[in-house]
Design a protein around this motif. Structure first.
Motif, PDB file in Angstrom:
ATOM      1  N   THR A 101       1.004  -1.134   0.209  1.00  0.00           N
ATOM      2  CA  THR A 101      -0.409  -0.287   0.078  1.00  0.00           C
ATOM      3  C   THR A 101       0.746   1.410   0.094  1.00  0.00           C
ATOM      4  N   TRP A 102       0.510   1.926  -0.684  1.00  0.00           N
ATOM      5  CA  TRP A 102       0.994   3.450  -1.427  1.00  0.00           C
ATOM      6  C   TRP A 102       0.730   4.304   0.189  1.00  0.00           C
ATOM      7  N   VAL A 103       1.313   5.235   1.455  1.00  0.00           N
ATOM      8  CA  VAL A 103       0.481   6.070   1.240  1.00  0.00           C
ATOM      9  C   VAL A 103       1.032   7.159   0.551  1.00  0.00           C
ATOM     10  N   GLY A 104      -0.151   8.225  -0.223  1.00  0.00           N
ATOM     11  CA  GLY A 104       0.315   8.781  -1.171  1.00  0.00           C
ATOM     12  C   GLY A 104      -0.261   9.161  -2.008  1.00  0.00           C
ATOM     13  N   PRO A 105      -0.422   9.709  -2.937  1.00  0.00           N
ATOM     14  CA  PRO A 105      -0.922  10.283  -4.303  1.00  0.00           C
ATOM     15  C   PRO A 105      -1.041   9.290  -4.778  1.00  0.00           C
ATOM     16  N   PRO A 106      -1.312   8.987  -6.508  1.00  0.00           N
ATOM     17  CA  PRO A 106      -1.384   8.428  -7.386  1.00  0.00           C
ATOM     18  C   PRO A 106      -0.420   8.268  -7.654  1.00  0.00           C
ATOM     19  N   PRO A 107       0.849   7.829  -8.317  1.00  0.00           N
ATOM     20  CA  PRO A 107       1.365   7.490  -9.543  1.00  0.00           C
ATOM     21  C   PRO A 107       1.874   9.145 -10.146  1.00  0.00           C
ATOM     22  N   GLU A 108       0.394   8.505 -11.450  1.00  0.00           N
ATOM     23  CA  GLU A 108      -0.505   9.616 -12.552  1.00  0.00           C
ATOM     24  C   GLU A 108       0.171  11.728 -11.289  1.00  0.00           C
ATOM     25  N   ALA A 109      -0.491  10.971 -10.427  1.00  0.00           N
ATOM     26  CA  ALA A 109      -1.018  12.929  -9.917  1.00  0.00           C
ATOM     27  C   ALA A 109       1.020  13.331  -9.480  1.00  0.00           C
ATOM     28  N   ILE A 110       1.471  12.458  -9.210  1.00  0.00           N
ATOM     29  CA  ILE A 110       3.148  12.782  -8.837  1.00  0.00           C
ATOM     30  C   ILE A 110       3.492  13.284  -9.889  1.00  0.00           C
ATOM     31  N   ALA A 111       3.211  12.230 -11.137  1.00  0.00           N
ATOM     32  CA  ALA A 111       3.885  12.833 -12.036  1.00  0.00           C
ATOM     33  C   ALA A 111       3.578  14.096 -13.099  1.00  0.00           C
ATOM     34  N   ALA A 112       2.286  14.141 -13.030  1.00  0.00           N
ATOM     35  CA  ALA A 112       1.647  15.334 -13.212  1.00  0.00           C
ATOM     36  C   ALA A 112       2.422  16.402 -12.598  1.00  0.00           C
ATOM     37  N   MET A 113       2.111  16.595 -11.243  1.00  0.00           N
ATOM     38  CA  MET A 113       3.387  17.844 -10.392  1.00  0.00           C
ATOM     39  C   MET A 113       4.878  18.064 -10.495  1.00  0.00           C
ATOM     40  N   GLY A 114       5.214  16.819 -10.817  1.00  0.00           N
ATOM     41  CA  GLY A 114       6.727  16.630 -11.254  1.00  0.00           C
ATOM     42  C   GLY A 114       7.776  16.870 -11.297  1.00  0.00           C
ATOM     43  N   SER A 115       7.674  17.594 -12.678  1.00  0.00           N
ATOM     44  CA  SER A 115       7.230  19.183 -13.643  1.00  0.00           C
ATOM     45  C   SER A 115       6.773  20.185 -13.514  1.00  0.00           C
ATOM     46  N   LYS A 116       8.091  21.106 -12.801  1.00  0.00           N
ATOM     47  CA  LYS A 116       7.154  22.443 -12.391  1.00  0.00           C
ATOM     48  C   LYS A 116       6.627  23.253 -13.600  1.00  0.00           C
ATOM     49  N   THR A 117       7.719  23.098 -15.009  1.00  0.00           N
ATOM     50  CA  THR A 117       6.842  24.089 -15.955  1.00  0.00           C
ATOM     51  C   THR A 117       5.974  22.723 -16.139  1.00  0.00           C
ATOM     52  N   ALA A 118       5.931  21.380 -16.422  1.00  0.00           N
ATOM     53  CA  ALA A 118       4.739  20.676 -17.156  1.00  0.00           C
ATOM     54  C   ALA A 118       3.604  20.957 -16.413  1.00  0.00           C
ATOM     55  N   ALA A 119       3.692  21.730 -15.096  1.00  0.00           N
ATOM     56  CA  ALA A 119       2.990  21.545 -13.598  1.00  0.00           C
ATOM     57  C   ALA A 119       2.063  22.788 -13.856  1.00  0.00           C
ATOM     58  N   LYS A 120       2.539  23.763 -14.708  1.00  0.00           N
ATOM     59  CA  LYS A 120       2.768  25.491 -15.002  1.00  0.00           C
ATOM     60  C   LYS A 120       1.286  24.700 -15.668  1.00  0.00           C
ATOM     61  N   ARG A 121       1.473  24.633 -16.855  1.00  0.00           N
ATOM     62  CA  ARG A 121       1.042  24.009 -18.132  1.00  0.00           C
ATOM     63  C   ARG A 121      -0.676  24.045 -17.744  1.00  0.00           C
ATOM     64  N   LEU A 122      -0.134  22.682 -17.305  1.00  0.00           N
ATOM     65  CA  LEU A 122      -1.718  21.725 -16.593  1.00  0.00           C
ATOM     66  C   LEU A 122      -2.379  22.837 -15.841  1.00  0.00           C
ATOM     67  N   MET A 123      -1.919  23.162 -15.123  1.00  0.00           N
ATOM     68  CA  MET A 123      -2.656  24.409 -14.103  1.00  0.00           C
ATOM     69  C   MET A 123      -4.015  25.160 -14.834  1.00  0.00           C
ATOM     70  N   ALA A 124      -2.281  25.778 -15.825  1.00  0.00           N
ATOM     71  CA  ALA A 124      -3.409  27.273 -16.461  1.00  0.00           C
ATOM     72  C   ALA A 124      -4.526  26.957 -16.948  1.00  0.00           C
TER      73      ALA A 124
END
Length: 655
Positions: A101-124
């Protein structure tokens, strides 16, 4: 149901998670590097697995070793803590692939926020305000902040005020990011010197409920790393606060977030805010949110990991105010230089609650170390967090400052005095916060206390004299204490050096009537013992508690403490360093060399870069001259005081 939890971390956060596990009846497993074999978090766990090696890259950053440790120890769940692999999607997948059991968010969510540049595009795209990355900065964009695209904690970040500085900043930030996070990707964005760092605590379950559990202000930072945090963020209008909470919740929903996380924002003076990043883990500063809400965020993390619903559609309201100060092993007055060595004592003077929400005690200590812990250069310099809660912000600040001032911290240099002064500073109490606060007020916050050093030296000398007078009697007459004089003579003199480099001396006499202080005309000795001295100065009685460890003397009062190094009566001339010798200011690893033998250098010119306690530190030429010897090479580990280079200085005769 989780029955045995492995914490893939060390120090304070491992102990923090273990406390909740004990409350819930969950067995615990620790992992440790070789330097951490005797660490408190290892002893407190039900089982511990060795990760051979010392460097993080060989131990706490080895996902394969940690998963193997969990399986070998019979753990059925893994909590990543913060730092290290806590924001690694690959590690989360490895844990899940192993049937844990992983006590944390799904790997996909971590990956989405893992790069700050990609995260900014997603948040926009999700409608969250962002401060866009600059691909080709111009003069109009200055000042700039160069940031690592992966990771955080202040590493891989540089402020650029002229375009000429940009190439070096990009190279340095990229190298630091590669060392800390395994990725050298960096980007640029506008830097707001007077901006505030405000964040929103998030909790989400797997059934669609998302909580924005209040906000925190984390603006007091050094080298882009947080030092003081508080909840709720002071001075926000209801509209700005509501906007931040909505934006944070929207960010979580956009990536299907589950578990605990934090949305971080930059808040401008006009009330506008921009998304910076999402930390897909528990934050270091989570205790202030726990203090004002009464929640146990780790317990909620575990419940969500087990598939439970959050207890209600909305989080509980906040009550009162909480402020946290991070106690670091570093010297703020000396370029924030990290400090290592044995921590002899760490204790608060007041009773405190080890763990809990906004309880009656109002004071909490979260520490990864204890008496006799050895502070090494391998890990972050944070020793502990002191958290104070009170009904109002002013009362919380007063309680925190007093607790820090009265604490007994004996060992490596720390930022304790800076924390006390910062929390008591009029600008802080007035809520005039921004990320440049510590730099703006650096002179006030790090100025040496000359009078305090003189009093501490006098107390140390009198305590030493009391210890000697209580010890073996002299060889001439065994009834006489050491240092006794039959006739008036010159006073005894003891010299000390403060951590700030100032030398102070204390004078006293041993008379027929006992010890007598000579430092101040108005000083009267009331009591002297090896560990306690009482002086009456100008009608004011003060008590000093004294402790010795080797040549180090620690003097504590209710107003604060001071560390002194006893100086020999006759200095050893062989210990005087050549003025052109460049000695290692700390133990660490050489990561870059920026000069070569034969180069003409100037005083203050960076010659090499050392990495210690997860941060990079420039080592500069001690004088003008020619670099005649260089003993540093990338990858080489050096000890404190090791000779790194020699600069042949230019003398007036040569000129």
């Amino acid at each position: 149901m989780i029955t045995n939890l492995l914490v893939a971390n060390r120090g304070e956060i491992a102990r923090r998670v273990f406390r909740t596990c004990r409350d819930l009846g969950i067995a615990t497993t620790a992992v440790h590097s070789d330097p951490d074999a005797a660490a408190p978090h290892v002893r407190e766990a039900d089982a511990a697995v060795r990760l051979p090696g010392a460097a993080p890259a060989d131990t706490y950053l080895r996902a394969d070793l940690i998963v193997a440790a969990a399986l070998a120890a019979g753990a059925d769940a893994v909590h990543p803590g913060y730092g290290f692999l806590s924001e690694s999607a690959e590690f989360a997948r490895a844990v899940l692939d192993a049937g844990l059991t992983w006590v944390g968010p799904p790997p996909e969510a971590i990956a989405a926020m893992g790069s700050k540049t990609a995260a900014k595009r997603l948040m926009a795209e999700a409608g969250v305000p962002v401060l866009g990355a600059l691909t080709e900065p111009t003069e109009a964009d200055l000042p700039l902040l160069v940031k690592a695209a992966a990771g955080g904690g202040g590493r891989g970040m540089r402020v650029v005020r002229t375009l000429a500085e940009l190439p070096e900043a990009l190279a340095a930030a990229g190298a630091e990011a590669a060392s800390a996070f395994g990725s050298a990707e960096v980007f640029c964005e506008r830097y707001l010197p007077s901006g505030r760092h405000v964040e929103v605590q998030l909790l989400a379950d797997a059934h669609g409920t998302v909580w924005a559990v209040g906000d925190r202000d984390c603006s007091l930072q050094r080298r882009h790393q947080k030092v003081v945090e508080e909840a709720p963020a002071p001075g926000l209008s209801p509209a700005v606060r509501a906007g931040l909470h909505t934006a944070a919740a929207d960010a979580a929903k956009a990536i299907g977030y589950v578990g605990a996380g934090t949305a971080e924002f930059l808040l401008g003076e006009d009330g506008r805010f921009w998304f910076l990043e999402m930390n897909t883990r528990l934050q270091v500063e989570h205790p202030v949110t726990e203090a004002v809400t009464g929640l146990d965020l780790v317990a909620l993390q575990l419940a969500v990991a087990e598939g439970e619903l959050l207890p209600g559609p909305t989080p509980p309201p906040s009550t009162g105010h909480a402020i946290e100060a991070r106690l670091y092993a570093e010297d703020p007055a000396n370029g924030w230089r990290p400090a290592t060595g044995t921590l002899h004592r760490l204790e608060l003077a007041h009773p405190y609650q080890e763990f809990g929400g906004s309880g009656a005690a109002g004071l909490r200590l979260d520490a990864g170390v204890e008496a006799d812990s050895v502070i090494t250069p391998h890990y972050d310099p944070m020793l502990a967090k002191v958290i104070a809660w009170a009904p109002t912000r002013a009362a919380a600040a007063r309680r925190l400052a007093d607790a820090l001032a009265r604490a007994r911290v004996h060992g490596p240099a720390t930022n304790r005095e800076l924390l006390v002064r910062a929390v008591r500073h009029p600008a802080f109490l007035a809520g005039r916060l921004h990320t440049g606060f510590l730099a703006e007020h650096a002179a006030e916050l790090t100025a040496p206390d000359g009078a305090g050093a003189e009093r501490a030296a006098l107390a140390a000398a009198l305590a030493d004299a009391a210890a000697r007078s209580a010890g073996p009697r002299g060889a001439v007459h065994r009834a006489l204490p050491s240092g006794w004089r039959n006739l008036p003579s010159q006073p005894q003199v003891k010299r000390y050096r403060t951590d700030a480099g100032a030398e102070v001396e204390a004078r006293y006499r041993l008379t027929r009537d006992g010890l007598r202080a000579e430092a101040h005309p108005g000083a009267e000795l009331v009591e002297a013992a090896p560990d306690r001295v009482v002086l009456r100065e100008d009608g004011i009685r003060r008590t000093y508690r004294v402790a010795r460890h080797g040549d180090r003397v620690y003097v504590d009062t209710p107003a604060g403490g001071l560390a002194l190094t006893a100086l020999p009566r006759f200095p050893d001339p062989t210990e005087q360093a050549d003025p052109g010798a460049l000695l290692a200011p700390m133990p660490g690893t050489v990561v870059r060399v920026t000069a070569a033998v034969g180069d003409t250098v100037t005083a203050g010119q960076p010659l090499l870069v050392l990495e210690a306690m997860k941060m990079e530190h420039r080592v500069a030429a001690p004088a003008d001259g020619v670099l005649t010897e260089l003993r540093a090479a990338p990858g080489r580990q050096v000890e404190l005081g090791a000779l790194l280079a020699v600069v042949k200085t230019t003398t007036s005769e040569e000129a």
